[in-house]
Design an enzyme around this catalytic site. Structure first.
Site, PDB file in Angstrom:
ATOM      1  N   ARG A  42       0.696  -9.172 -11.969  1.00  0.00           N
ATOM      2  CA  ARG A  42       1.887  -8.322 -12.114  1.00  0.00           C
ATOM      3  C   ARG A  42       2.249  -8.150 -13.586  1.00  0.00           C
ATOM      4  O   ARG A  42       2.865  -7.159 -13.967  1.00  0.00           O
ATOM      5  CB  ARG A  42       3.083  -8.930 -11.379  1.00  0.00           C
ATOM      6  CG  ARG A  42       2.955  -8.927  -9.845  1.00  0.00           C
ATOM      7  CD  ARG A  42       4.305  -9.267  -9.229  1.00  0.00           C
ATOM      8  NE  ARG A  42       4.231  -9.687  -7.834  1.00  0.00           N
ATOM      9  CZ  ARG A  42       4.245  -8.847  -6.781  1.00  0.00           C
ATOM     10  NH1 ARG A  42       4.284  -7.550  -6.979  1.00  0.00           N
ATOM     11  NH2 ARG A  42       4.205  -9.317  -5.555  1.00  0.00           N
ATOM     12  N   ASP A  57       0.427  -6.409  -7.642  1.00  0.00           N
ATOM     13  CA  ASP A  57      -0.243  -7.708  -7.613  1.00  0.00           C
ATOM     14  C   ASP A  57      -1.490  -7.706  -6.734  1.00  0.00           C
ATOM     15  O   ASP A  57      -1.684  -6.824  -5.902  1.00  0.00           O
ATOM     16  CB  ASP A  57       0.708  -8.782  -7.066  1.00  0.00           C
ATOM     17  CG  ASP A  57       0.932  -8.619  -5.558  1.00  0.00           C
ATOM     18  OD1 ASP A  57       1.224  -7.495  -5.115  1.00  0.00           O
ATOM     19  OD2 ASP A  57       0.795  -9.617  -4.824  1.00  0.00           O
ATOM     20  N   PHE A  77      -8.092  -0.117  -4.963  1.00  0.00           N
ATOM     21  CA  PHE A  77      -7.037  -1.119  -5.105  1.00  0.00           C
ATOM     22  C   PHE A  77      -6.750  -1.390  -6.585  1.00  0.00           C
ATOM     23  O   PHE A  77      -7.618  -1.826  -7.327  1.00  0.00           O
ATOM     24  CB  PHE A  77      -7.431  -2.417  -4.403  1.00  0.00           C
ATOM     25  CG  PHE A  77      -6.271  -3.357  -4.267  1.00  0.00           C
ATOM     26  CD1 PHE A  77      -5.327  -3.183  -3.266  1.00  0.00           C
ATOM     27  CD2 PHE A  77      -6.103  -4.408  -5.160  1.00  0.00           C
ATOM     28  CE1 PHE A  77      -4.242  -4.027  -3.156  1.00  0.00           C
ATOM     29  CE2 PHE A  77      -5.020  -5.266  -5.053  1.00  0.00           C
ATOM     30  CZ  PHE A  77      -4.089  -5.082  -4.045  1.00  0.00           C
ATOM     31  N   VAL A  78      -5.525  -1.114  -6.977  1.00  0.00           N
ATOM     32  CA  VAL A  78      -5.157  -1.296  -8.388  1.00  0.00           C
ATOM     33  C   VAL A  78      -4.153  -2.438  -8.559  1.00  0.00           C
ATOM     34  O   VAL A  78      -3.430  -2.786  -7.628  1.00  0.00           O
ATOM     35  CB  VAL A  78      -4.572  -0.001  -8.993  1.00  0.00           C
ATOM     36  CG1 VAL A  78      -5.626   1.084  -9.076  1.00  0.00           C
ATOM     37  CG2 VAL A  78      -3.352   0.489  -8.213  1.00  0.00           C
ATOM     38  N   ASP A  88       0.998   4.662  -0.665  1.00  0.00           N
ATOM     39  CA  ASP A  88      -0.384   4.524  -0.197  1.00  0.00           C
ATOM     40  C   ASP A  88      -0.499   5.246   1.147  1.00  0.00           C
ATOM     41  O   ASP A  88      -0.618   6.460   1.189  1.00  0.00           O
ATOM     42  CB  ASP A  88      -0.698   3.027  -0.119  1.00  0.00           C
ATOM     43  CG  ASP A  88      -2.136   2.720   0.220  1.00  0.00           C
ATOM     44  OD1 ASP A  88      -2.994   3.587   0.040  1.00  0.00           O
ATOM     45  OD2 ASP A  88      -2.413   1.597   0.669  1.00  0.00           O
ATOM     46  N   LYS A 123      -1.601   7.590  -3.800  1.00  0.00           N
ATOM     47  CA  LYS A 123      -3.011   7.769  -3.445  1.00  0.00           C
ATOM     48  C   LYS A 123      -3.056   8.844  -2.362  1.00  0.00           C
ATOM     49  O   LYS A 123      -2.918   8.534  -1.175  1.00  0.00           O
ATOM     50  CB  LYS A 123      -3.574   6.476  -2.862  1.00  0.00           C
ATOM     51  CG  LYS A 123      -3.653   5.307  -3.830  1.00  0.00           C
ATOM     52  CD  LYS A 123      -4.228   4.101  -3.087  1.00  0.00           C
ATOM     53  CE  LYS A 123      -4.295   2.872  -3.950  1.00  0.00           C
ATOM     54  NZ  LYS A 123      -4.624   1.675  -3.150  1.00  0.00           N
TER      55      LYS A 123
HETATM   56  P1  5GP Z   1       2.030   2.017   2.246  1.00  0.00           P
HETATM   57  O1  5GP Z   1       3.044   1.619   3.254  1.00  0.00           O
HETATM   58  O2  5GP Z   1       2.345   3.313   1.533  1.00  0.00           O
HETATM   59  O3  5GP Z   1       0.639   1.997   2.798  1.00  0.00           O
HETATM   60  O4  5GP Z   1       1.935   0.857   1.195  1.00  0.00           O
HETATM   61  C1  5GP Z   1       2.752   0.695   0.141  1.00  0.00           C
HETATM   62  C2  5GP Z   1       2.661  -0.721  -0.352  1.00  0.00           C
HETATM   63  O5  5GP Z   1       1.320  -1.272  -0.216  1.00  0.00           O
HETATM   64  C3  5GP Z   1       2.972  -0.744  -1.819  1.00  0.00           C
HETATM   65  O6  5GP Z   1       4.346  -0.899  -2.025  1.00  0.00           O
HETATM   66  C4  5GP Z   1       2.148  -1.927  -2.290  1.00  0.00           C
HETATM   67  O7  5GP Z   1       2.888  -3.091  -2.113  1.00  0.00           O
HETATM   68  C5  5GP Z   1       0.949  -1.966  -1.380  1.00  0.00           C
HETATM   69  N1  5GP Z   1      -0.211  -1.295  -2.004  1.00  0.00           N
HETATM   70  C6  5GP Z   1      -0.793  -0.145  -1.616  1.00  0.00           C
HETATM   71  N2  5GP Z   1      -1.831   0.178  -2.408  1.00  0.00           N
HETATM   72  C7  5GP Z   1      -1.920  -0.803  -3.329  1.00  0.00           C
HETATM   73  C8  5GP Z   1      -2.793  -1.034  -4.457  1.00  0.00           C
HETATM   74  O8  5GP Z   1      -3.733  -0.290  -4.801  1.00  0.00           O
HETATM   75  N3  5GP Z   1      -2.558  -2.160  -5.180  1.00  0.00           N
HETATM   76  C9  5GP Z   1      -1.562  -3.032  -4.869  1.00  0.00           C
HETATM   77  N4  5GP Z   1      -1.427  -4.093  -5.653  1.00  0.00           N
HETATM   78  N5  5GP Z   1      -0.714  -2.845  -3.823  1.00  0.00           N
HETATM   79  C10 5GP Z   1      -0.884  -1.738  -3.079  1.00  0.00           C
END
Ligand code: 5GP
Ligand code: MG
Length: 186
Positions: free
Chosen positions: A169, A163, A156-157, A107, A135
């Site tokens: 999940r 989850d 948000f998926v 993300d 993303k």
């Molecule tokens: P980052 O550090 O890249 O921002 O976030 C990664 C973590 O955020 C992922 O491992 C996940 O746990 C959570 N996350 C980010 N986007 C989503 C999403 O669209 N859905 C869900 N369920 N978790 C997300």
């Protein structure tokens, strides 16, 4: 669980089971090629990557080992420096190992950027990243994933390990969660 079981809680399906399976077949073949003659250590990030790990690892023909790490992230969203803490560390000494991180979604990139440098500091032979989803529009920090399943919009998926408040999940496909779910009392 399938999307038909929770029609009021999702906006739309983003990826079907079949799309996920086909993509994992493709990536597993590529991993077999890339790591030929090397012994791979898959490191899964708990708990979102559980389904990816189960389905990806079984498609890889080469011998491999699996370990897990659990991390928690603070200060995400508004801040640009995610504060990250290890909740459960690896059992494995990764020195001189070929490590492939298995993650559900990339993300902002803060989590994987931190994890990659943490693991790199332990002296592995190599560290690469597999992520089922990314993303591109949400990226705040440069992180290169060697294997990416799908690029998805910045929504948000849930499902296939991902989850919301520990739910969904067990959804077999991946879907955009209906915003009403965030505002309903649970
Ligand atoms: P980052 O550090 O890249 O921002 O976030 C990664 C973590 O955020 C992922 O491992 C996940 O746990 C959570 N996350 C980010 N986007 C989503 C999403 O669209 N859905 C869900 N369920 N978790 C997300
Ligand atoms: Mg995750």
């Amino acid at each position: 669980m399938k999307i038909q079981d929770i029609p009021n809680e999702i906006v739309r399906e983003v990826l079907t089971e079949e799309q996920i399976e086909n993509k994992l077949d493709e990536i597993a073949k590529q991993i077999d090629k890339d790591y030929e003659g090397k012994e791979l250590l898959l490191i899964g990030v708990l708990g979102g990557a559980v389904m990816c790990m189960a389905d990806l690892s079984r498609r890889i023909s080469s011998p491999l080992e699996i370990d897990w790490i659990a991390i928690s992230t603070y200060g995400q969203g508004t801040t640009s420096t995610g504060v990250i803490r290890i909740l459960k560390d690896l059992y494995t000494d990764i020195k001189n190992r070929h490590v492939l991180i298995v993650e559900d979604i990339l993300d902002s990139g803060l989590t994987l950027s931190w994890l990659k440098s943490n693991l790199t500091s332990r002296g592995p032979a190599s560290v690469e990243i597999f992520t089922l989803l990314q993303k591109p529009d949400a990226r705040k920090i440069e992180v290169e994933a060697k294997y990416v399943g799908f690029d998805i919009p910045n929504e948000f998926v849930i499902g296939y390990g991902l989850d919301y408040a520990q739910k969904y999940r067990n959804l077999r496909s991946i879907a955009v969660l209906h915003p009403d779910v965030y505002t309903q009392k649970s």
